[in-house]
Design a protein around this motif. Structure first.
Motif, short mmCIF file in Angstrom:
data_model
loop_
_atom_site.label_atom_id
_atom_site.label_comp_id
_atom_site.label_asym_id
_atom_site.label_seq_id
_atom_site.Cartn_x
_atom_site.Cartn_y
_atom_site.Cartn_z
N PHE A 118 0.83 -1.20 0.00
CA PHE A 118 0.00 0.00 0.00
C PHE A 118 0.87 1.25 0.00
N ASN A 119 1.93 1.23 0.85
CA ASN A 119 2.79 2.41 0.95
C ASN A 119 3.48 2.71 -0.37
N SER A 120 3.98 1.64 -0.94
CA SER A 120 4.68 1.86 -2.22
C SER A 120 3.71 2.38 -3.28
N ALA A 121 2.51 1.76 -3.31
CA ALA A 121 1.56 2.14 -4.36
C ALA A 121 0.98 3.53 -4.10
N ALA A 122 0.88 3.88 -2.84
CA ALA A 122 0.22 5.15 -2.52
C ALA A 122 1.15 6.35 -2.60
N GLN A 123 2.44 6.08 -2.73
CA GLN A 123 3.36 7.22 -2.80
C GLN A 123 2.97 8.19 -3.89
N ASP A 124 2.58 7.62 -4.99
CA ASP A 124 2.06 8.44 -6.06
C ASP A 124 0.55 8.44 -5.84
N TYR A 127 -2.88 6.48 -9.81
CA TYR A 127 -2.71 5.03 -9.96
C TYR A 127 -1.25 4.64 -9.93
N VAL A 128 -0.82 4.16 -8.89
CA VAL A 128 0.59 3.75 -8.77
C VAL A 128 0.61 2.23 -8.71
N TYR A 140 0.31 -7.50 -8.99
CA TYR A 140 0.15 -6.13 -9.46
C TYR A 140 -0.73 -5.38 -8.47
N VAL A 141 -0.24 -4.24 -7.98
CA VAL A 141 -0.97 -3.55 -6.91
C VAL A 141 -1.29 -2.13 -7.33
N ARG A 142 -2.50 -1.71 -7.03
CA ARG A 142 -2.87 -0.33 -7.37
C ARG A 142 -3.72 0.23 -6.22
N THR A 143 -3.47 1.47 -5.85
CA THR A 143 -4.29 2.09 -4.81
C THR A 143 -5.27 3.04 -5.47
N VAL A 144 -6.43 3.20 -4.79
CA VAL A 144 -7.39 4.16 -5.34
C VAL A 144 -8.12 4.81 -4.18
N LYS A 145 -8.36 6.11 -4.35
CA LYS A 145 -9.03 6.83 -3.25
C LYS A 145 -10.38 7.35 -3.72
N ILE A 146 -11.43 7.05 -2.90
CA ILE A 146 -12.75 7.59 -3.24
C ILE A 146 -12.99 8.76 -2.28
N PRO A 147 -13.06 10.01 -2.77
CA PRO A 147 -13.24 11.15 -1.85
C PRO A 147 -14.61 11.07 -1.15
N ILE A 148 -14.62 11.49 0.15
CA ILE A 148 -15.88 11.46 0.89
C ILE A 148 -16.84 12.48 0.29
N ASP A 149 -16.28 13.68 0.00
CA ASP A 149 -17.09 14.70 -0.67
C ASP A 149 -16.63 14.79 -2.11
N PRO A 150 -17.46 14.31 -3.04
CA PRO A 150 -17.01 14.30 -4.45
C PRO A 150 -16.65 15.69 -4.94
N ALA A 151 -17.16 16.76 -4.27
CA ALA A 151 -16.84 18.12 -4.72
C ALA A 151 -15.39 18.45 -4.41
N ILE A 152 -14.81 17.77 -3.39
CA ILE A 152 -13.40 18.06 -3.06
C ILE A 152 -12.56 16.78 -3.30
N PRO A 153 -12.15 16.58 -4.53
CA PRO A 153 -11.45 15.32 -4.83
C PRO A 153 -10.16 15.15 -4.05
N ASP A 154 -9.51 16.29 -3.67
CA ASP A 154 -8.24 16.17 -2.97
C ASP A 154 -8.40 16.05 -1.44
N GLY A 155 -9.66 16.08 -1.00
CA GLY A 155 -9.88 16.06 0.45
C GLY A 155 -9.85 14.66 1.02
N GLU A 156 -10.51 14.54 2.18
CA GLU A 156 -10.55 13.23 2.86
C GLU A 156 -11.19 12.18 1.96
N GLY A 157 -10.79 10.89 2.13
CA GLY A 157 -11.41 9.86 1.30
C GLY A 157 -11.15 8.47 1.85
N VAL A 158 -11.76 7.50 1.19
CA VAL A 158 -11.55 6.10 1.59
C VAL A 158 -10.59 5.47 0.58
#
Ligand code: ADP
Length: 478
Positions: A118-124, A127-128, A140-158
């Motif tokens: 996760f750490n390696s993939a999340a550094q970028d 899609y890392v 093959y590992v890929r991390t993906v973040k789903i923002p809690i508030d879709p209006a703020i894609p760079d904010g908090e997420g899962v």
């Protein structure tokens, strides 16, 4: 030495066969080497690209309503296994999807590995991937973040972690199938190349060996052989050349036979006369008259000139003739010859005229030039018509002088015109006019004029007469 060479030479059949088989073996070896060296690499790269595509698709649809069905479809499509984790805290993962073949089963409970992935993939942030290759498995590992508030894609997420794995070693069954196919292909290729090389070599060597058999009969003086102009282009071209060479040989052979017949005839006539008259004069003293003696002298002179002609022709044609070029008076050479003939023909009612437009000097070999003039005048006298007239004309045009010898005889037909300059050629094949010559005169004329670089020719009309001419460059006017 020759025999040794012969032994070392391979037949075309064998050469083609060996080359074709060698080529086929090289190709087969290359294909085997390729499959051994590259099958695994190619298989790996195909797998790498499908696993990457599958990871992108799954990551992009991680929030889809029916995630399980979607992943099941994609893993089947790309032939990979998948596990998907939801990140719920530091080193804490919730497995929300796992295939039965998923590699994560192997790593179950091993949070440390998942964390490091996760750490390696999340550094970028986006899609890392962290591909981990073992000898026959690719993870093959890929991390993906789903923002809690879709209006703020760079904010908090899962965060989610998509782990895909696949086998990168080609399945043993496939390898065996490919090897079997290659083995069959090798056998078929060798058989096919044997058949092709046999057919190819036959199509080349068969006409050649037929030709060589026929060519052997040429050495036995059989000139009626005909080479078939078939087969490959080079072979049929060879046949064409051989056919024309055979035709030339036949012509030469015929001419030579004819020449021997002519020469023997020409030699026999004066010899018979000489021996006949000598015997008569030996046995009958009354016959020892100056007239009879003159006949023997004339016939001896004929023999002499015949032998001289033959020698001249062979010297001219062998190229051993050395030219003694000097500036000489062409007019005088022609005039002297005409005068000599006038004397000779005084009592035979022949008329020979020389029309000249002044004295000219040319660069020539006098003896040879004399032969040209002599032969042309001699022919004109021999072949001239009822009026027994021959005209020799000299015309100066600029820096060129032309000598023409004109007779009023039977002329020469158009088809014979180009042939009369050939050695031994006589229009009158029947040889009834043995007195007239050997058929060598014009060949001598032609060869001498060629050696001087002169232009020459003939114009003739059947029934009206002929005009033989030659030209020289004027060196000086007298
Ligand atoms: P030949 O010794 O037979 O005269 P040439 O080489 O001098 O041999 O001539 C070749 C042939 O050319 C002759 O046999 C003759 O048929 C023809 N020819 C040469 N000169 C004349 C001419 N002035 N008129 C007609 N035919 C000629």
């Amino acid at each position: 030495m020759r025999n040794e060479n012969k032994k070392q030479r391979l037949s075309i059949n064998l050469q083609i066969f060996i080359s074709m088989i060698a080529l086929t073996l090289v190709i087969i070896m290359l294909i085997w080497a390729f499959q051994m060296l590259f099958l695994k690499t190619i298989f790996e790269s195909v797998k790498e690209s499908s696993i990457e595509k599958a990871s992108v698709d799954i990551a992009e649809n991680i929030d889809s309503d029916d995630l399980n069905a979607y992943i099941a479809r994609k893993t089947e499509e790309y032939d990979v296994s998948a596990s998907v984790f939801k990140i719920i805290g530091q080193n804490s993962f919730e497995n929300i999807y796992a295939d039965e073949n998923s590699t994560i089963i192997t790593y179950e409970g091993n949070e440390e590995i998942l964390s490091s992935w996760f750490n390696s993939a999340a550094q970028d942030k986006s899609y890392v991937y962290v591909p981990i290759k073992s000898s026959d498995e690719l993870v093959y590992v890929r991390t993906v973040k789903i923002p809690i508030d879709p209006a703020i894609p760079d904010g908090e997420g899962v965060w989610y972690l998509v782990v895909l794995n696949t086998d990168i070693a080609p399945p043993a069954g496939t390898v065996i199938a490919i090897r079997n196919m290659l083995a069959i292909f090798s056998v078929v290729a060798i058989v096919a190349s044997t058949i092709v090389s046999y057919a190819l070599s036959r199509s080349i060597s068969l006409p050649l060996s037929k030709m060589s058999k026929k060519a052997k009969s040429l050495t036995l003086y059989d000139y009626d052989v005909k080479f078939e102009e078939k087969g490959p282009r080079e072979v049929s071209e060879l046949a064409t050349s051989l056919n024309s060479a055979t035709a030339e040989l036949k012509k030469l052979n015929d001419t030579q036979k004819e020449l021997i017949a002519n020469i023997s005839h020409d030699l026999r006539t004066p010899l018979t006369m000489i021996s006949g008259y000598s015997e008569v004069m030996r046995d009958f003293p009354d016959e020892r008259s100056p007239e009879n003696m003159q006949i023997i002298i004339d016939e001896t002179a004929r023999l002499n000139s015949l032998v001289n002609d033959l020698l001249t022709v062979s010297k001219l044609q062998s190229g051993t003739q050395i030219m003694d070029l000097k500036v000489i008076s062409l007019t005088r050479v022609v005039e002297d010859t005409v005068k000599r003939y006038e004397k000779l023909l005084e009592h035979k009612e022949y008329k020979i005229f020389f029309e000249s437009d002044g004295e000219v000097f040319v660069n020539a070999d006098e003896t040879r030039l004399l032969q040209v003039v002599y032969n042309l005048i001699n022919n004109a006298i021999n072949y001239t018509g009822e009026d027994k007239t021959v005209i020799v004309r000299q015309e100066i045009k600029g820096d060129v002088v032309r000598i023409s010898v004109v007779d009023s005889g039977e002329g020469i037909s158009e088809e014979n015109l180009p042939l009369i300059w050939d050695r031994y050629y006589k229009v009158d094949k029947v040889h009834k006019r043995a007195v007239l010559g050997t058929g060598l005169g014009l060949s001598i004329v032609k060869n001498i004029l060629l050696l001087h670089g002169s232009r020459f020719g003939v114009s003739s009309e059947v029934g009206k007469g002929s005009t033989f001419w030659f030209e020289f460059k004027v060196e000086k006017n007298g």
